[in-house]
Design an enzyme around this catalytic site. Structure first.
Site, PDB file in Angstrom:
ATOM      1  N   LYS A   1     -36.288 -22.855  42.304  1.00  0.00           N
ATOM      2  CA  LYS A   1     -37.409 -23.719  41.937  1.00  0.00           C
ATOM      3  C   LYS A   1     -38.738 -22.981  41.918  1.00  0.00           C
ATOM      4  CE  LYS A   1     -36.321 -26.975  40.808  1.00  0.00           C
ATOM      5  NZ  LYS A   1     -35.671 -27.227  39.493  1.00  0.00           N
ATOM      6  N   SER A   2     -38.683 -21.736  41.477  1.00  0.00           N
ATOM      7  CA  SER A   2     -39.889 -20.911  41.416  1.00  0.00           C
ATOM      8  C   SER A   2     -40.249 -20.487  39.997  1.00  0.00           C
ATOM      9  CB  SER A   2     -39.705 -19.660  42.289  1.00  0.00           C
ATOM     10  OG  SER A   2     -39.494 -20.006  43.634  1.00  0.00           O
TER      11      SER A   2
ATOM     12  N   THR B   1     -37.724 -19.922  37.522  1.00  0.00           N
ATOM     13  CA  THR B   1     -36.666 -19.049  37.026  1.00  0.00           C
ATOM     14  C   THR B   1     -36.388 -19.259  35.544  1.00  0.00           C
ATOM     15  OG1 THR B   1     -35.660 -19.399  39.207  1.00  0.00           O
ATOM     16  CG2 THR B   1     -34.374 -18.167  37.569  1.00  0.00           C
TER      17      THR B   1
ATOM     18  N   TRP C   1     -38.210 -20.650  33.291  1.00  0.00           N
ATOM     19  CA  TRP C   1     -39.388 -20.269  32.506  1.00  0.00           C
ATOM     20  C   TRP C   1     -39.354 -18.771  32.196  1.00  0.00           C
ATOM     21  CZ3 TRP C   1     -45.096 -21.331  34.398  1.00  0.00           C
ATOM     22  CH2 TRP C   1     -45.963 -21.323  33.281  1.00  0.00           C
TER      23      TRP C   1
ATOM     24  N   HIS D   1     -30.730 -15.226  42.649  1.00  0.00           N
ATOM     25  CA  HIS D   1     -31.488 -15.843  43.749  1.00  0.00           C
ATOM     26  C   HIS D   1     -31.231 -15.097  45.064  1.00  0.00           C
ATOM     27  CE1 HIS D   1     -32.989 -19.109  41.424  1.00  0.00           C
ATOM     28  NE2 HIS D   1     -31.930 -19.867  41.447  1.00  0.00           N
TER      29      HIS D   1
ATOM     30  N   ARG E   1     -43.477 -18.554  43.629  1.00  0.00           N
ATOM     31  CA  ARG E   1     -44.288 -19.760  43.456  1.00  0.00           C
ATOM     32  C   ARG E   1     -44.800 -20.190  44.819  1.00  0.00           C
ATOM     33  NH1 ARG E   1     -41.793 -25.423  40.970  1.00  0.00           N
ATOM     34  NH2 ARG E   1     -43.788 -26.463  40.482  1.00  0.00           N
TER      35      ARG E   1
ATOM     36  N   SER F   1     -40.351 -29.363  44.741  1.00  0.00           N
ATOM     37  CA  SER F   1     -39.446 -29.278  43.598  1.00  0.00           C
ATOM     38  C   SER F   1     -37.995 -29.183  44.055  1.00  0.00           C
ATOM     39  CB  SER F   1     -39.813 -28.071  42.732  1.00  0.00           C
ATOM     40  OG  SER F   1     -39.024 -28.015  41.575  1.00  0.00           O
TER      41      SER F   1
ATOM     42  N   LYS G   1     -42.087 -31.780  36.195  1.00  0.00           N
ATOM     43  CA  LYS G   1     -43.514 -31.827  35.874  1.00  0.00           C
ATOM     44  C   LYS G   1     -44.053 -30.505  35.352  1.00  0.00           C
ATOM     45  CE  LYS G   1     -45.007 -35.536  39.014  1.00  0.00           C
ATOM     46  NZ  LYS G   1     -45.949 -35.876  40.115  1.00  0.00           N
TER      47      LYS G   1
END
Length: 288
Positions: free
Chosen positions: A45-46, A48, A50, A100, A122, A130, A250
């Protein structure tokens, strides 16, 4: 649903057994990287996905065909997942590989190659929020309970993939390495175009202004959230219950402010200072 309720433990860290076995994790540890490999490393959830999308578009010179027709887990497979060996290309050429795993597990393999590593982080408050929402609909993750309960486990490193603090510190100790590139989720929000240009420089990949325009356009949150190759809607509801949440929820920085109580924020700041006091980087918890 194969091993959906199983937890796998490796090197003292727990992983969802649906995606990992001891064998797949050991194969990841012993993997022989090629010098042309590009490795994306993140805590969950950092950002990845993207980064996977950006690198896909950079490597295709802005051509969106691959990004719009091939699932991200195929074009940038996770090194430690059970399907990795069946997916990764073995015939040479440029490969994007995602992980990860903490640095210590991959250190022996990485030291023997010139693979380029991109570590994306993040701010941990948004990661916790998240990750909590992800647990609500990803059936291969444990029930999160209340946000307060989940936050306690997150701060104590008792969630799958371990401690955010240890993960980040393990990778940042090597950020002076010429083959290592560090960037944050917030950096990319502040200046996506500039971040793409820096990544191109690191990868020695020159793009024209028009090609950069295309990368930037296709890697916007709105564009990606509608792309079934990255938004996880291709995944069976038996694995991800899409009625309970969205994978791409979001895509903002600072959402933690809508979830943390004053007491939770104070405790988080205290633990952060203890854990990260020797870390040179200071994570921004909002964009204002």
């Amino acid at each position: 649903m194969d091993r959906i309720n199983i937890t796998e433990t490796f090197a003292g860290i727990s992983y969802p057994g649906h995606l990992h076995t001891r064998e797949s994790l050991k194969l990841a540890q012993d993997f022989q990287f090629q010098d042309t490999d590009i490795v994306i490393s993140t805590f969950p959830k950092s950002g990845t996905v993207w980064m996977q999308e950006i690198l896909t578009l950079i490597c295709s010179k802005g051509d969106s065909l691959v990004a719009e027709t091939v699932p991200n887990w195929v074009r940038a497979p996770w090194l430690e997942h059970t399907y990795f060996r069946e997916t990764v290309q073995e015939n040479g050429g440029l490969r994007i590989i995602t992980t990860h795993l903490p640095y210590d597990i991959l250190a022996p393999a990485l030291k023997n190659s010139k693979a380029k590593v991109i570590y994306m982080a993040r701010n941990p408050k948004d990661v916790a929020v998240s990750y909590y929402h992800f647990h609500k609909f990803a059936k291969f993750l444990p029930e999160p309970g209340t946000f307060g309960d989940f936050l306690d486990r997150f701060l104590n490193g008792k969630v799958h993939y371990g401690s955010w603090f240890q993960h980040v510190k393990s990778w940042l100790r090597h950020q002076e390495n010429a083959s290592f590139f560090f960037i944050t989720y917030e950096d990319m929000h502040w200046d996506l175009r500039g971040s793409i240009e820096k990544l191109c420089g690191f990868l020695n990949c020159s793009l024209s202004s028009e090609e950069l325009d295309s990368v930037e356009q296709h890697c916007s949150f709105n564009r990606m959230s509608q792309n079934s190759m990255v938004n996880c809607t291709l995944i069976s509801p038996e694995i991800m219950d899409h009625s309970k949440g969205k994978f791409m929820r979001k895509g903002i920085a600072g959402d933690w402010k809508q979830h943390f109580t004053v007491a939770q924020n104070s405790l988080f700041d205290h633990i952060y200072q203890e854990e990260m006091c020797h870390c040179k980087h200071r994570f921004h918890t909002a964009l204002d």
